[in-house]
Write an enzyme that holds these catalytic residues in place. Structure first.
Site, PDB file in Angstrom:
ATOM      1  CG  ASP A 261     -10.526   3.737   6.397  1.00  0.00           C
ATOM      2  OD1 ASP A 261     -11.716   4.125   6.263  1.00  0.00           O
ATOM      3  OD2 ASP A 261     -10.159   2.588   6.095  1.00  0.00           O
TER       4      ASP A 261
ATOM      5  CG  HIS B  42     -11.436  -0.674   8.709  1.00  0.00           C
ATOM      6  ND1 HIS B  42     -10.761  -1.128   9.812  1.00  0.00           N
ATOM      7  CD2 HIS B  42     -10.756  -1.148   7.634  1.00  0.00           C
ATOM      8  CE1 HIS B  42      -9.736  -1.864   9.419  1.00  0.00           C
ATOM      9  NE2 HIS B  42      -9.710  -1.881   8.096  1.00  0.00           N
TER      10      HIS B  42
ATOM     11  CB  SER C   7      -2.110   1.309   8.820  1.00  0.00           C
ATOM     12  OG  SER C   7      -1.503   0.056   8.726  1.00  0.00           O
ATOM     13  NE  ARG C   8      -5.706  -4.119  11.109  1.00  0.00           N
ATOM     14  CZ  ARG C   8      -6.128  -4.170   9.846  1.00  0.00           C
ATOM     15  NH1 ARG C   8      -6.421  -3.050   9.204  1.00  0.00           N
ATOM     16  NH2 ARG C   8      -6.284  -5.321   9.232  1.00  0.00           N
TER      17      ARG C   8
ATOM     18  CD  GLU D 184     -11.324  -0.262  13.147  1.00  0.00           C
ATOM     19  OE1 GLU D 184     -10.668   0.719  12.796  1.00  0.00           O
ATOM     20  OE2 GLU D 184     -11.526  -1.246  12.406  1.00  0.00           O
TER      21      GLU D 184
ATOM     22  CB  ILE E  33      -0.978  -0.015   1.199  1.00  0.00           C
ATOM     23  CG1 ILE E  33      -1.946  -1.199   1.061  1.00  0.00           C
ATOM     24  CG2 ILE E  33      -1.736   1.301   1.309  1.00  0.00           C
ATOM     25  CD1 ILE E  33      -2.765  -1.514   2.306  1.00  0.00           C
TER      26      ILE E  33
END
Ligand code: NAD
Length: 328
Positions: free
Chosen positions: A258, A295, A233-234, A263, A154
């Protein structure tokens, strides 16, 4: 095989059924996997899970008791699975290592542009028949320095796109990629230098012990005032409370997320009738220079098709009693 899908969204069902073509028996649940919901998998051979499903040791013990032998992840990341425990219990786990790095990279750049050019605010204004431009000034991407942390599949595509905009690229990774140095004039540097010199910082490393909370009070202090920070990413790469403190002083000028460390309690579900209990995201949502998506960076037609294809392939391998190359 009989497969129970956890955490399914409307868009999953059609694409997986199309790909499986009656080879496997699929049942779709919208609940998350956790120790309390394992009982719903009883009688199945395999389960299919997503990024916010809990495949910790406690869940895996119960899955093993319920007779589950296989877990297919319809994601690349696998930080939610206790692989050591799975091995111990003889549960095979496979993932989709790559489905469309373009989907995530393009969403990353969409967040950058929307934040920079204040598109959400501008659109809301125009719909309110307010055609004023005050407060909407952006900056040229051309000539800015972008710091890319993680130059895997990515990160490399983000670099290619930003190079196209005329950005100077600094990068950090545990292993450098010679090809992108050559192609996009990427300069690999240490994290301190990247933090100090970047106008935009974007995260593309996996969530690991040593990357957890890599964006924290001390790393933020090293950054340029008004920096743009993007995380697709996370969530737990970022200490959200430290980021909020930096948004309040203006040290962070733009934030695009994102992913969010908490989350799993919110994302992928409609909570519009609920009272929001998460005070951290609630504070984030008060800033005009914060853009959050839930996400969805992976969510393109191409990616969904590729995810379904690889997941069914993983199941086909196991049904034929052969190892899948995507096993973890
Ligand atoms: P990848 O494995 O191709 O690349 C990860 C890169 O991170 C590698 O180059 C690796 O060397 C580097 N890395 C590993 N440890 C590091 C460390 N400690 N510090 C710096 N770099 C380190 O993965 P990818 O396909 O590019 O995906 C990157 C991340 O994106 C995934 O781990 C996942 O968490 C996230 N992701 C998010 C979405 C989404 O929808 N938002 C979708 C897919 C993936």
């Amino acid at each position: 095989m009989n497969i129970i899908f956890y955490s399914t969204n409307k868009f999953d069902k059609g694409v997986f059924e199309e790909e499986s073509k009656d080879k496997h028996k699929l049942k779709f649940l919208d609940v998350q996997l956790n120790p309390e919901t394992v009982f719903m998998a009883k009688g199945a051979d395999a389960i299919c899970i997503f990024v916010n499903d809990d495949a910790s040791a406690a869940t895996l013990e119960k899955l093993s008791e319920a007779g589950i032998k296989y877990i297919v992840l319809r994601s690349a990341g696998y930080n939610n699975v206790d692989l050591k425990k799975a091995k111990e219990l003889n549960i095979k786990v496979a993932r989709v290592p790559a489905y469309s790095p373009y989907a995530v990279a393009e969403h990353t750049v969409a967040l950058m542009l929307a934040l920079n050019r204040k598109l959400i605010r501008a659109n809301t204004r125009v719909h309110d028949l307010n055609f004023s431009l005050d407060g909407l000034t952006g900056f040229d991407m051309n000539g800015k320095t972008a710091g890319v942390i993680g130059t895997g599949q990515i990160g490399q595509i983000v670099i290619k796109i930003l190079h196209g905009f005329g950005c100077n690229i600094l990068a950090y990774d545990v292993k450098a990629n010679a090809e992108i140095i050559q192609k996009y004039n990427v300069v690999y540097t240490d994290l301190n230098m990247l933090y100090q010199q970047s106008d935009i910082i974007t995260l593309h490393t996996p969530l690991l012990q040593d990357t957890r909370y890599m964006i924290n009070k001390s790393s933020i202090e090293k950054m340029k005032s008004g920096v743009m920070l993007i995380n697709t990413s996370r969530g737990a790469l970022v200490n959200t409370k430290d980021v909020i403190a930096a948004l309040k002083t203006g040290k962070i000028g733009y934030l695009g997320l994102d992913v969010y460390e908490e989350e799993s309690k919110l994302f992928f579900k409609d909570h519009s009738d609920d009272i929001l209990q998460d005070d951290v995201i609630s504070r984030l949502l008060t800033f005009k220079n914060v853009l959050i998506t839930s996400h969805q960076a992976f969510l393109t037609e191409t990616a969904l098709k590729n995810i379904a294809e690889t997941t069914v392939f993983n199941l086909d391998c196991w049904e034929k009693n052969i190892a899948s190359p995507n096993e973890l």
